[in-house]
Design a protein around this motif. Structure first.
Motif, mmCIF file in Angstrom:
data_model
loop_
_atom_site.group_PDB
_atom_site.id
_atom_site.type_symbol
_atom_site.label_atom_id
_atom_site.label_comp_id
_atom_site.label_asym_id
_atom_site.label_seq_id
_atom_site.Cartn_x
_atom_site.Cartn_y
_atom_site.Cartn_z
ATOM 1 N N ILE A 1 1.928 4.391 -4.032
ATOM 2 C CA ILE A 1 2.936 3.529 -3.401
ATOM 3 C C ILE A 1 3.934 4.306 -2.540
ATOM 4 O O ILE A 1 4.287 3.844 -1.445
ATOM 5 C CB ILE A 1 3.683 2.702 -4.476
ATOM 6 N N ILE A 2 4.378 5.466 -3.003
ATOM 7 C CA ILE A 2 5.385 6.212 -2.233
ATOM 8 C C ILE A 2 4.872 6.593 -0.843
ATOM 9 O O ILE A 2 5.542 6.298 0.154
ATOM 10 C CB ILE A 2 5.910 7.432 -3.018
ATOM 11 N N SER B 1 4.709 3.481 1.344
ATOM 12 C CA SER B 1 5.999 2.946 1.790
ATOM 13 C C SER B 1 6.660 3.836 2.845
ATOM 14 O O SER B 1 7.470 3.350 3.631
ATOM 15 C CB SER B 1 6.932 2.749 0.599
ATOM 16 N N LYS C 1 5.258 4.685 8.393
ATOM 17 C CA LYS C 1 5.742 3.642 9.312
ATOM 18 C C LYS C 1 4.648 3.099 10.225
ATOM 19 O O LYS C 1 4.786 2.037 10.808
ATOM 20 C CB LYS C 1 6.891 4.189 10.172
ATOM 21 N N THR D 1 -3.017 -0.597 4.098
ATOM 22 C CA THR D 1 -2.337 -1.120 2.911
ATOM 23 C C THR D 1 -3.336 -1.693 1.918
ATOM 24 O O THR D 1 -3.256 -1.420 0.713
ATOM 25 C CB THR D 1 -1.310 -2.203 3.323
#
Length: 134
Positions: A15-16, A19, A22, A29
């Motif tokens: 997840i990190i 996120s 950009k 995803t």
């Protein structure tokens, strides 16, 4: 506790970076989240599907994809263990036993039956010549 920490680390690893990226697309995803769900699912399946079954001629040990069919006559030694981070293991707690047998590619398997004393007494019935270490 170990499983919770492992799942948290896996979640963070997936997840990190996702996120922080950009320029990610919806496909990126979906792929990352799919891999995350598959990884967590595999660990949970392996951890919560552990079972040990005494058959007439062998002990069947299973956890997720991992399974061993251990003929009673091949069991050579059983010892109690608290070492959960090494070797071939299908256990869900730190208190377990290690079963050494002749046909094992890794030499032994570590398991953690709910009641170790009952499990060992059953092994003694089926393998009277096995050596026990505490």
């Amino acid at each position: 506790m170990t499983i919770s920490i492992t799942l948290f680390v896996i979640l963070a690893v997936f997840i990190i970076p996702l996120s922080l990226d950009k320029e990610r697309t919806i496909i990126d995803t979906i792929i990352v989240l799919s891999l995350c769900v598959l990884s967590i699912g595999f660990i949970l399946w392996s951890a919560f599907s552990i079972k040990y079954v005494f058959y007439q001629d062998h002990l069947f040990v299973k956890g997720g994809l991992f399974r061993s069919r251990i003929p009673y006559e091949e069991i050579t030694r059983i010892l109690t263990t608290k070492e959960i981070f090494t070797g071939y293991r299908l256990l869900s707690s730190k208190d377990g036993i290690e079963i050494y047998y002749k046909s094992s590619s890794l030499g032994s398997v570590k398991i953690s039956p709910k009641d170790i004393e009952i499990f060992i007494s059953e092994i003694k019935k089926r393998c009277p010549n096995v050596h026990f270490d505490k």
